[in-house]
Design a protein around this motif. Structure first.
Motif, PDB file in Angstrom:
ATOM      1  N   PHE A 262       0.835  -1.201   0.000  1.00 39.70           N
ATOM      2  CA  PHE A 262       0.000   0.000   0.000  1.00 39.70           C
ATOM      3  C   PHE A 262       0.871   1.253   0.000  1.00 39.70           C
ATOM      4  N   GLY A 263       1.912   1.279   0.852  1.00 39.58           N
ATOM      5  CA  GLY A 263       2.803   2.427   0.891  1.00 39.58           C
ATOM      6  C   GLY A 263       3.508   2.638  -0.433  1.00 39.58           C
ATOM      7  N   LEU A 264       3.938   1.553  -1.075  1.00 40.52           N
ATOM      8  CA  LEU A 264       4.603   1.644  -2.367  1.00 40.52           C
ATOM      9  C   LEU A 264       3.650   2.164  -3.436  1.00 40.52           C
ATOM     10  N   PHE A 265       2.431   1.625  -3.444  1.00 37.98           N
ATOM     11  CA  PHE A 265       1.437   2.089  -4.417  1.00 37.98           C
ATOM     12  C   PHE A 265       1.065   3.553  -4.175  1.00 37.98           C
ATOM     13  N   ARG A 266       1.013   3.941  -2.919  1.00 40.02           N
ATOM     14  CA  ARG A 266       0.685   5.334  -2.588  1.00 40.02           C
ATOM     15  C   ARG A 266       1.736   6.277  -3.174  1.00 40.02           C
ATOM     16  N   TYR A 267       3.021   5.906  -3.031  1.00 39.51           N
ATOM     17  CA  TYR A 267       4.082   6.747  -3.596  1.00 39.51           C
ATOM     18  C   TYR A 267       3.952   6.833  -5.115  1.00 39.51           C
ATOM     19  N   LEU A 268       3.712   5.704  -5.780  1.00 36.93           N
ATOM     20  CA  LEU A 268       3.580   5.711  -7.240  1.00 36.93           C
ATOM     21  C   LEU A 268       2.382   6.552  -7.669  1.00 36.93           C
ATOM     22  N   ARG A 269       1.310   6.515  -6.891  1.00 35.71           N
ATOM     23  CA  ARG A 269       0.140   7.334  -7.210  1.00 35.71           C
ATOM     24  C   ARG A 269       0.473   8.825  -7.109  1.00 35.71           C
ATOM     25  N   ILE A 270       1.162   9.198  -6.012  1.00 34.33           N
ATOM     26  CA  ILE A 270       1.548  10.599  -5.840  1.00 34.33           C
ATOM     27  C   ILE A 270       2.461  11.035  -6.974  1.00 34.33           C
ATOM     28  N   LEU A 271       3.411  10.175  -7.312  1.00 29.52           N
ATOM     29  CA  LEU A 271       4.352  10.496  -8.383  1.00 29.52           C
ATOM     30  C   LEU A 271       3.651  10.699  -9.712  1.00 29.52           C
ATOM     31  N   THR A 272       2.691   9.835 -10.016  1.00 32.36           N
ATOM     32  CA  THR A 272       2.019   9.879 -11.313  1.00 32.36           C
ATOM     33  C   THR A 272       1.019  11.021 -11.410  1.00 32.36           C
ATOM     34  N   LEU A 273       0.232  11.237 -10.353  1.00 30.40           N
ATOM     35  CA  LEU A 273      -0.854  12.204 -10.425  1.00 30.40           C
ATOM     36  C   LEU A 273      -0.488  13.595  -9.912  1.00 30.40           C
ATOM     37  N   GLN A 274       0.448  13.660  -8.951  1.00 37.17           N
ATOM     38  CA  GLN A 274       0.754  14.950  -8.334  1.00 37.17           C
ATOM     39  C   GLN A 274       2.198  15.392  -8.541  1.00 37.17           C
ATOM     40  N   GLY A 275       3.095  14.442  -8.784  1.00 42.90           N
ATOM     41  CA  GLY A 275       4.510  14.769  -8.843  1.00 42.90           C
ATOM     42  C   GLY A 275       5.100  14.805  -7.451  1.00 42.90           C
ATOM     43  N   VAL A 276       6.431  14.693  -7.365  1.00 43.15           N
ATOM     44  CA  VAL A 276       7.090  14.634  -6.059  1.00 43.15           C
ATOM     45  C   VAL A 276       7.990  15.831  -5.829  1.00 43.15           C
ATOM     46  N   ASP A 277       7.790  16.910  -6.567  1.00 47.55           N
ATOM     47  CA  ASP A 277       8.510  18.159  -6.323  1.00 47.55           C
ATOM     48  C   ASP A 277      10.014  17.992  -6.472  1.00 47.55           C
ATOM     49  N   GLY A 278      10.447  16.973  -7.233  1.00 52.38           N
ATOM     50  CA  GLY A 278      11.863  16.757  -7.454  1.00 52.38           C
ATOM     51  C   GLY A 278      12.617  16.233  -6.244  1.00 52.38           C
ATOM     52  N   ASP A 279      11.929  15.999  -5.136  1.00 49.76           N
ATOM     53  CA  ASP A 279      12.582  15.552  -3.909  1.00 49.76           C
ATOM     54  C   ASP A 279      11.745  14.441  -3.292  1.00 49.76           C
ATOM     55  N   VAL A 281      12.306  12.394  -0.807  1.00 49.06           N
ATOM     56  CA  VAL A 281      12.295  12.372   0.658  1.00 49.06           C
ATOM     57  C   VAL A 281      11.251  13.334   1.191  1.00 49.06           C
ATOM     58  N   ARG A 282      11.250  14.548   0.654  1.00 57.39           N
ATOM     59  CA  ARG A 282      10.277  15.548   1.105  1.00 57.39           C
ATOM     60  C   ARG A 282       8.853  15.098   0.794  1.00 57.39           C
ATOM     61  N   ALA A 283       8.667  14.479  -0.374  1.00 58.23           N
ATOM     62  CA  ALA A 283       7.330  14.008  -0.738  1.00 58.23           C
ATOM     63  C   ALA A 283       6.844  12.939   0.229  1.00 58.23           C
ATOM     64  N   LEU A 284       7.729  12.017   0.616  1.00 59.10           N
ATOM     65  CA  LEU A 284       7.341  10.963   1.540  1.00 59.10           C
ATOM     66  C   LEU A 284       7.000  11.517   2.914  1.00 59.10           C
ATOM     67  N   LEU A 285       7.800  12.463   3.386  1.00 59.69           N
ATOM     68  CA  LEU A 285       7.589  13.000   4.728  1.00 59.69           C
ATOM     69  C   LEU A 285       6.354  13.888   4.798  1.00 59.69           C
ATOM     70  N   ARG A 286       5.966  14.484   3.677  1.00 60.02           N
ATOM     71  CA  ARG A 286       4.796  15.361   3.674  1.00 60.02           C
ATOM     72  C   ARG A 286       3.495  14.589   3.605  1.00 60.02           C
ATOM     73  N   ASP A 287       3.563  13.336   3.160  1.00 56.69           N
ATOM     74  CA  ASP A 287       2.337  12.557   3.010  1.00 56.69           C
ATOM     75  C   ASP A 287       2.063  11.795   4.305  1.00 56.69           C
ATOM     76  N   ARG A 288       0.998  12.197   5.003  1.00 56.96           N
ATOM     77  CA  ARG A 288       0.687  11.582   6.301  1.00 56.96           C
ATOM     78  C   ARG A 288       0.336  10.112   6.169  1.00 56.96           C
ATOM     79  N   VAL A 289      -0.270   9.743   5.062  1.00 55.42           N
ATOM     80  CA  VAL A 289      -0.647   8.342   4.873  1.00 55.42           C
ATOM     81  C   VAL A 289       0.601   7.476   4.772  1.00 55.42           C
ATOM     82  N   ILE A 290       1.599   7.909   4.003  1.00 52.05           N
ATOM     83  CA  ILE A 290       2.832   7.140   3.853  1.00 52.05           C
ATOM     84  C   ILE A 290       3.581   7.077   5.171  1.00 52.05           C
ATOM     85  N   VAL A 291       3.668   8.206   5.885  1.00 51.86           N
ATOM     86  CA  VAL A 291       4.369   8.228   7.173  1.00 51.86           C
ATOM     87  C   VAL A 291       3.688   7.283   8.166  1.00 51.86           C
TER      88      VAL A 291
END
Length: 314
Positions: A262-279, A281-291
């Motif tokens: 689920f955590g892996l799929f969540r990251y791929l979803r964020i990457l595909t639909l929202q982008g990860v702001d080029g960082d 680590v920051r994207a993972l820490l900002r997402d409360r669901v992943i944390v």
């Protein structure tokens, strides 16, 4: 012609007298938000209950501090070397050296001071970590001057930097590394780095990172799919092999595997639909669901491997 990130002019370098925040700018230069990489990767040996004793934990804390210093030295060196290219990047143009907030001479002095402190800590606290730290620094020097311009090779060099942290963690606590856990982290880091490259292709192109000329969006998407799948496979093999001997509750495994996916799929979803702001680590820490998922998975993994090691702290 419409404006794109590649049309951005270099950021205007302000004279030093117009910008008076030297202490803050030097701290930003060290990228403290990236230090969490050491906190997430180095403590992996703690999955072994034998590491749960005060001396091992103290040595592990020293390893974290040593790699924070080593990575900070690398960040300073990279920012000095890439300052001209960074000025044409939509985000990196605001880094302290590229923006003219920290002079090259001051940055070089700070880097030398950190390197000297790193040598002292290695000699006094953890001499056994000298070779993984030296390997990490050598890799990053080669990366800065050459390998970051070689497509695909640039990915693996960055991942090997994470693996050096893990090896240092195991070295610090005197535990033998788990092959499948090392491979799991290898593929996971590769997935995160590919996510960063995917965003860079859209935002800045090869003008900032020449190696991107050797990639395409479709190629990176295929690599992402493969590396994410290999991450899941390696983790399953770790649970079925190295972790199974300590398993006290099969229910924990049944819950842990879906949580990790689920955590892996969540990251791929964020990457595909929202982008990860080029960082990533920051994207993972900002997402409360992943944390939250990561914390819950870590707790379950501790249960899976046995809590008997915790009693050694009392």
């Amino acid at each position: 012609m419409s404006s794109t990130p590649l049309d951005l002019p270099p950021v205007t370098v302000r004279p030093a007298r117009e910008h008076r925040r030297p202490a803050r700018d030097l701290l930003v230069l060290l990228r403290p938000h990236q230090w969490v990489k050491n906190l997430l990767v180095v403590p992996l040996p703690l999955v072994h209950p034998s590491a749960w004793n005060p001396p091992s934990l103290a040595r592990l804390a020293g390893a974290v501090l040593i790699f924070i210093l080593a990575s900070s030295v690398v960040y300073v060196g990279n920012d000095i070397a890439d300052r001209d290219r960074d000025r044409r990047h939509p985000v990196k143009r605001h880094r302290p050296i590229a923006a003219g907030h920290v002079s090259v001479a001051l940055a070089a002095g700070a880097g030398c001071a950190l390197a000297a402190l790193l040598v002292v800590l290695l000699a006094v606290v953890s001499p056994g970590l000298a070779w993984p730290v030296a390997g990490y620094l050598a890799l990053n020097v080669l990366y800065s001057v050459w390998l970051k311009h070689v497509p695909v090779v640039d990915l693996f060099v960055v991942v090997l930097g994470f693996e050096a942290r893990i090896v240092a963690g195991y070295q610090a606590v005197g535990s033998a590394p788990s092959v499948w856990l090392l491979l799991c982290v290898f593929f996971l880091c590769l997935t995160l780095i590919l996510g960063k490259r995917r965003r860079e292709i859209d935002d800045a192109g090869s003008a900032h990172r020449p190696a991107l000329a050797g990639y395409s969006a479709a190629l990176v998407d295929q690599m992402l799919t493969l590396s994410a799948g290999l991450t899941a496979v390696a983790f399953l093999l770790f649970l079925g092999g190295d972790a199974s001997s300590a398993a006290s509750d099969n229910l924990a495994t049944l819950v842990l595997v879906p949580l990790s996916l689920f955590g892996l799929f969540r990251y791929l979803r964020i990457l595909t639909l929202q982008g990860v702001d080029g960082d990533p680590v920051r994207a993972l820490l900002r997402d409360r669901v992943i944390v939250s998922t990561a914390l819950l998975s870590a707790g379950l993994l501790t249960v899976l491997l046995g809590v008997d090691g915790l009693g050694r702290l009392s």
